[in-house]
Design a protein around this motif. Structure first.
Motif, PDB file in Angstrom:
ATOM      1  N   ALA A  48       0.810  -1.222   0.000  1.00  0.00           N
ATOM      2  CA  ALA A  48       0.000   0.000   0.000  1.00  0.00           C
ATOM      3  C   ALA A  48       0.844   1.274   0.000  1.00  0.00           C
ATOM      4  N   LYS A  49       2.159   1.136   0.017  1.00  0.00           N
ATOM      5  CA  LYS A  49       3.043   2.287   0.203  1.00  0.00           C
ATOM      6  C   LYS A  49       2.777   3.415  -0.787  1.00  0.00           C
ATOM      7  N   ASP A  50       2.708   3.103  -2.066  1.00  0.00           N
ATOM      8  CA  ASP A  50       2.550   4.144  -3.087  1.00  0.00           C
ATOM      9  C   ASP A  50       1.173   4.796  -3.015  1.00  0.00           C
ATOM     10  N   VAL A  51       0.153   3.993  -2.785  1.00  0.00           N
ATOM     11  CA  VAL A  51      -1.205   4.534  -2.709  1.00  0.00           C
ATOM     12  C   VAL A  51      -1.376   5.392  -1.463  1.00  0.00           C
ATOM     13  N   VAL A  52      -0.825   4.957  -0.349  1.00  0.00           N
ATOM     14  CA  VAL A  52      -0.872   5.757   0.878  1.00  0.00           C
ATOM     15  C   VAL A  52      -0.190   7.101   0.650  1.00  0.00           C
ATOM     16  N   ALA A  53       0.925   7.069  -0.052  1.00  0.00           N
ATOM     17  CA  ALA A  53       1.643   8.314  -0.356  1.00  0.00           C
ATOM     18  C   ALA A  53       0.785   9.248  -1.207  1.00  0.00           C
ATOM     19  N   GLU A  54       0.030   8.676  -2.147  1.00  0.00           N
ATOM     20  CA  GLU A  54      -0.877   9.480  -2.976  1.00  0.00           C
ATOM     21  C   GLU A  54      -1.916  10.186  -2.120  1.00  0.00           C
ATOM     22  N   PHE A  55      -2.510   9.427  -1.213  1.00  0.00           N
ATOM     23  CA  PHE A  55      -3.514  10.008  -0.330  1.00  0.00           C
ATOM     24  C   PHE A  55      -2.916  11.118   0.531  1.00  0.00           C
ATOM     25  N   LYS A  56      -1.786  10.846   1.133  1.00  0.00           N
ATOM     26  CA  LYS A  56      -1.193  11.819   2.047  1.00  0.00           C
ATOM     27  C   LYS A  56      -0.737  13.073   1.317  1.00  0.00           C
ATOM     28  N   ALA A  57      -0.361  12.928   0.049  1.00  0.00           N
ATOM     29  CA  ALA A  57       0.014  14.103  -0.748  1.00  0.00           C
ATOM     30  C   ALA A  57      -1.187  15.023  -0.945  1.00  0.00           C
ATOM     31  N   LYS A  58      -2.372  14.449  -0.842  1.00  0.00           N
ATOM     32  CA  LYS A  58      -3.601  15.239  -0.961  1.00  0.00           C
ATOM     33  C   LYS A  58      -4.118  15.696   0.404  1.00  0.00           C
ATOM     34  N   GLY A  59      -3.359  15.383   1.451  1.00  0.00           N
ATOM     35  CA  GLY A  59      -3.764  15.792   2.795  1.00  0.00           C
ATOM     36  C   GLY A  59      -4.799  14.891   3.430  1.00  0.00           C
ATOM     37  N   TYR A  60      -4.925  13.660   2.934  1.00  0.00           N
ATOM     38  CA  TYR A  60      -5.913  12.732   3.476  1.00  0.00           C
ATOM     39  C   TYR A  60      -5.215  11.502   4.045  1.00  0.00           C
ATOM     40  N   ASP A  61      -5.573  11.134   5.271  1.00  0.00           N
ATOM     41  CA  ASP A  61      -5.030   9.934   5.899  1.00  0.00           C
ATOM     42  C   ASP A  61      -5.981   8.775   5.602  1.00  0.00           C
ATOM     43  N   PRO A  62      -5.546   7.765   4.847  1.00  0.00           N
ATOM     44  CA  PRO A  62      -6.440   6.671   4.438  1.00  0.00           C
ATOM     45  C   PRO A  62      -6.707   5.672   5.565  1.00  0.00           C
ATOM     46  N   GLU A  63      -7.407   6.123   6.586  1.00  0.00           N
ATOM     47  CA  GLU A  63      -7.687   5.279   7.739  1.00  0.00           C
ATOM     48  C   GLU A  63      -8.862   4.349   7.478  1.00  0.00           C
ATOM     49  N   GLY A  64      -9.110   3.468   8.452  1.00  0.00           N
ATOM     50  CA  GLY A  64     -10.293   2.630   8.439  1.00  0.00           C
ATOM     51  C   GLY A  64     -10.458   1.812   7.176  1.00  0.00           C
ATOM     52  N   TYR A  65     -11.552   2.061   6.465  1.00  0.00           N
ATOM     53  CA  TYR A  65     -11.917   1.258   5.296  1.00  0.00           C
ATOM     54  C   TYR A  65     -11.524   1.882   3.967  1.00  0.00           C
ATOM     55  N   THR A  66     -10.696   2.910   4.002  1.00  0.00           N
ATOM     56  CA  THR A  66     -10.279   3.550   2.754  1.00  0.00           C
ATOM     57  C   THR A  66      -9.558   2.567   1.842  1.00  0.00           C
ATOM     58  N   LEU A  67      -8.562   1.896   2.362  1.00  0.00           N
ATOM     59  CA  LEU A  67      -7.789   0.972   1.541  1.00  0.00           C
ATOM     60  C   LEU A  67      -8.550  -0.317   1.250  1.00  0.00           C
ATOM     61  N   TYR A  68      -9.481  -0.689   2.106  1.00  0.00           N
ATOM     62  CA  TYR A  68     -10.343  -1.836   1.814  1.00  0.00           C
ATOM     63  C   TYR A  68     -11.203  -1.531   0.584  1.00  0.00           C
ATOM     64  N   SER A  69     -11.605  -0.265   0.456  1.00  0.00           N
ATOM     65  CA  SER A  69     -12.403   0.158  -0.698  1.00  0.00           C
ATOM     66  C   SER A  69     -11.534   0.204  -1.954  1.00  0.00           C
ATOM     67  N   TYR A  70     -10.316   0.699  -1.808  1.00  0.00           N
ATOM     68  CA  TYR A  70      -9.384   0.725  -2.942  1.00  0.00           C
ATOM     69  C   TYR A  70      -9.110  -0.710  -3.415  1.00  0.00           C
ATOM     70  N   ALA A  71      -8.921  -1.610  -2.455  1.00  0.00           N
ATOM     71  CA  ALA A  71      -8.659  -3.011  -2.800  1.00  0.00           C
ATOM     72  C   ALA A  71      -9.835  -3.637  -3.539  1.00  0.00           C
ATOM     73  N   ALA A  72     -11.052  -3.281  -3.142  1.00  0.00           N
ATOM     74  CA  ALA A  72     -12.229  -3.799  -3.833  1.00  0.00           C
ATOM     75  C   ALA A  72     -12.181  -3.412  -5.308  1.00  0.00           C
ATOM     76  N   MET A  73     -11.779  -2.193  -5.583  1.00  0.00           N
ATOM     77  CA  MET A  73     -11.668  -1.735  -6.975  1.00  0.00           C
ATOM     78  C   MET A  73     -10.568  -2.487  -7.713  1.00  0.00           C
TER      79      MET A  73
END
Length: 338
Positions: free
Chosen positions: A280-305
């Motif tokens: 998840a390193k690169d995707v987390v970095a994308e989120f944080k660059a936008k000022g958003y912390d991908p907590e909780g179910y954020t990455l579970y939703s990304y994984a579904a996609m």
């Protein structure tokens, strides 16, 4: 906040189809975009939205760009059915959602009858998938997993402690509480209190007084962060040191905001922290660059996609039934969850 990790995750997903005449593949993301659980809705919409952005930049899926529609169910079952029907009417065939089990279950009947595959990143009630609907998948664990974990804790480290159980009367909250209670009782330990409360109230002093009178050292809370935070705050207002044990329903920073300093020491069950996964390193970095912390179910939703995309590509088709066959085949998917 200390976290007890679940040892297993149910990792699967589903998708849908676009006709040959469609210029774009239509996806839907559904959850509580407004209302008291809007922070969870934001986790779903941000996770799916980032995936759509990333996929479209890379050329889409099978050469088709993704068009995304959002559906706000406000954590209400009736609204969930309305959202599902609107998706069907709008030609959406791939859905990531819903957030709540109590919304996902009735909405799933609409999807099953209308050739829509859905992946819930967060609905943990076993009934979501145990009904064996052809199109129902999830990227999260189940309440019977969490309930067993809670019971093991109660029968082990907390065997000499008094345990109260309170739930919010929803399929998620009561389902989780009942699972924990069942496993705990089977192990020979009886709770000192078992009660249900109503969602949306502001004053939980009555149930807090009952917890206090029962002398509970720990409170198993089956419910979401809003009510859970209020109960913790009101326990501290009554001078109680009772520690809350809860699950994935409190995985939002708002739990601490609502509960205040008294949430310190809360025990929470959840899957292994996806933000710490190297995948998840690169995707987390994308989120944080936008000022958003991908907590909780954020990455579970990304994984579904990600699973949806890979399954369509494997099937070389956007026919939902063909893609469902891929989903059920046992194929391994590479995602931000691993």
């Amino acid at each position: 906040m200390k976290k007890y990790w679940l040892t297993g995750l149910v990792l699967a997903a589903g998708l849908g189809m676009a006709s040959a005449a469609d210029a774009q593949i239509k996806f839907g993301v559904a959850g509580p975009i407004t209302g008291p659980n809007a922070s969870f809705g934001a986790q779903l919409t941000n996770g799916v939205g980032q995936a759509v952005e990333d996929f479209n930049k890379a050329g889409g899926i099978l050469g088709q760009k993704i068009e995304l529609e959002q559906g706000d169910d406000v954590s209400d079952p009736k609204q969930g059915v309305s959202v599902a029907n609107k998706f069907v009417g709008d030609g959406v065939h791939f859905v990531v959602g819903h957030f709540n089990s109590g919304v996902t279950i009735p909405a799933s009947e609409v999807y099953a009858d209308n050739d829509v595959l859905f992946v819930t990143p967060s609905a943990t009630n076993p009934k979501v998938t145990d009904r064996k609907l052809w199109d129902a998948f999830r990227t999260c664990g189940r309440d019977d997993q969490q309930g067993k974990l809670w019971a093991d804790l109660a029968l082990g480290d907390l065997k000499d402690k008094k345990i109260a159980i309170v739930h919010d009367k929803t399929p998620y909250g009561q389902g989780l509480a009942d699972a924990a209670r069942g496993f705990m009782n089977a192990g020979g330990k009886k709770e000192v209190l078992y009660e249900g409360v109503n969602v949306g109230e502001k004053d939980y002093s009555a149930i807090v007084s009952k917890i206090k009178a029962a002398g509970a050292d720990y409170l198993m809370w089956g419910g979401l962060h809003t009510e859970g935070g209020l109960i913790v705050r009101q326990m501290r207002d009554q001078g109680m040191k009772t520690i809350m044990i809860s699950g994935d329903g409190i995985t939002d920073n708002e739990f601490a905001s609502i509960g205040g300093p008294g949430v310190e020491g809360t025990l929470m069950s959840f899957g292994p922290e996806p933000r710490d996964n190297p995948a998840a390193k690169d995707v987390v970095a994308e989120f944080k660059a936008k000022g958003y912390d991908p907590e909780g179910y954020t990455l579970y939703s990304y994984a579904a996609m990600q699973i949806i995309k890979q399954a369509i590509e494997k099937a070389n088709s956007t026919d939902p039934h063909k893609v469902a066959d891929v989903m059920h085949s046992g194929m391994a998917f590479k995602t931000v969850l691993g």
